[in-house]
Design an enzyme around this catalytic site. Structure first.
Site, short mmCIF file in Angstrom:
data_model
loop_
_atom_site.label_atom_id
_atom_site.label_comp_id
_atom_site.label_asym_id
_atom_site.label_seq_id
_atom_site.Cartn_x
_atom_site.Cartn_y
_atom_site.Cartn_z
N HIS A 234 0.84 -1.21 0.00
CA HIS A 234 0.00 0.00 0.00
C HIS A 234 0.87 1.25 0.00
O HIS A 234 0.53 2.25 -0.65
CB HIS A 234 -0.94 0.00 1.21
CG HIS A 234 -2.05 -1.00 1.10
ND1 HIS A 234 -2.69 -1.54 2.18
CD2 HIS A 234 -2.62 -1.58 0.01
CE1 HIS A 234 -3.62 -2.40 1.78
NE2 HIS A 234 -3.59 -2.45 0.46
N HIS A 246 -0.98 -3.89 -8.36
CA HIS A 246 -1.20 -4.23 -6.95
C HIS A 246 -0.46 -5.52 -6.54
O HIS A 246 0.29 -5.54 -5.55
CB HIS A 246 -2.70 -4.35 -6.66
CG HIS A 246 -3.00 -4.79 -5.27
ND1 HIS A 246 -2.77 -3.99 -4.16
CD2 HIS A 246 -3.47 -5.98 -4.77
CE1 HIS A 246 -3.11 -4.65 -3.06
NE2 HIS A 246 -3.53 -5.86 -3.40
#
Ligand code: GLY
Length: 340
Positions: A234, A246
């Site tokens: 993150h 991601h």
């Protein structure tokens, strides 16, 4: 289930009267009409233009498109969808069918949670990331300009269809991104994943996630282990200057978490090396992008939503993966040096 799909794997998410099945296998999207809820008369199929997969619910169905891209994961799109559904006369007894990646299943699931105070939905995740993570477990919601996933609801689907056939046309980067989430499950009890084919591997990952969700649906504690590798991921994503998807960021985050655990004496060097082997075995990165300095990363760790009462990291040990608080700053810095 009546279908042409060859023996799909069926994993149950056991949540009492909100339990549901996840069907995994080639062609399982063709089973949609047999999993739509009893009593539904109409289906709102919510998808994105770039998804390109048609599904047949067996009901009177309307297709509602949300724009492509992560930007579609916002309240304005939720309002648009609710208004379109209202104009079209959808009621609480109808069903939403979400067909797409994490953006679609998160947005459509949230619309299902709030439209007419809640209606049923079936997810048909079309990305590997969606199939092993986003579409399972009932986390729905949208982003705000202030941060990701800040508005949402726990709202479980009625069924999930993970059709491995649709993965054949995924762009390679998108596939790799899903593999980053898949890699995570190797450390959450999925030691034997290497020996499995893709459908078996997805089903095994779903089974691990289903057990965690069944034990802690609303993330009071144990569900946090599903965020293994995500604190650094993150931070990398929030820094926003790097071309990492991601799951690629999660891959680096997994190796980082292993280095932190080793620096705290929780695991040995062999276990760290195993983390590197798993990640690189998927062709994923294991090193930090250059130009991200330690001070910036530590500041971003502090903003992660798991940072309550000092920094909590999900870390490995002989007992398995668990949330650990606090993690000393010197350890965080030592582990950053180890992945540069
Ligand atoms: N993606 C983490 C969870 O579902 O809890």
């Amino acid at each position: 289930m009546s279908s042409n799909a060859p023996d799909p794997h069926v994993v149950s998410v056991d949540l009492g009267d909100r339990s549901y099945d996840v069907h995994v296998g080639a062609g399982v999207r063709s089973c949609l009409s047999s999993v739509v809820p009893t009593g539904a008369r109409r289906a709102a199929v919510i998808t994105q233009p770039n998804v390109g997969w048609h599904v047949e619910s067996g009901l009177d169905q309307s297709v509602l498109e949300v724009p492509d891209g992560e930007e579609a994961k916002c309240l304005a799109v939720v309002e648009r969808l609710c208004r379109d559904m209202s104009s079209a006369g959808f009621t609480r007894s109808d069903v939403i069918v979400a067909v797409g990646g994490g953006v679609v299943t998160d947005v459509a699931g949230f619309v299902a949670a709030v439209y007419h105070r809640g209606m049923r939905y079936v997810s048909v995740p079309t990305t590997l990331l969606g199939q092993v993570d986003a579409a399972i477990g009932g986390k729905t919601g949208v982003n705000l300009p202030e941060g990701k996933n800040l508005v949402g609801a726990f709202w479980q689907p009625h069924a999930v269809l993970c059709d491995t056939e649709v993965l054949a046309t995924l762009p390679p980067r998108e596939m790799r991104s899903g593999q980053g989430e898949l890699a995570k499950y190797h450390f959450l009890g999925g030691d034997g994943l290497d020996a499995l084919d893709l459908a078996q591997r997805i089903a095994a990952a779903v089974r691990i996630k289903a057990d965690v969700v069944a034990a802690d649906e609303r993330e009071g504690g144990r569900r946090a282990i599903l965020n293994y590798g995500h604190t650094l991921a993150h931070a990398i994503e929030t820094a926003g200057r790097f071309d990492l998807r991601h799951g690629e960021a999660v891959a680096v985050g997994l190796v980082y978490a292993a280095e932190v655990a080793a620096a705290m004496g929780r695991i040995d060097d062999d276990r760290v090396a195993y983390h590197r082997r798993v990640v690189t075995g998927y062709g994923l990165p294991s090193r930090l992008p250059a130009l991200l300095d330690d001070d910036e990363l530590l500041a971003l760790f502090g903003r992660d939503k798991k940072a309550v009462d000092g920094l909590t990291l999900v870390l490995d040990s002989a007992r398995g993966v668990e949330p650990v608080t606090p993690v000393p700053e010197a350890v965080l810095r030592q582990a950053l040096a180890a992945i540069r």
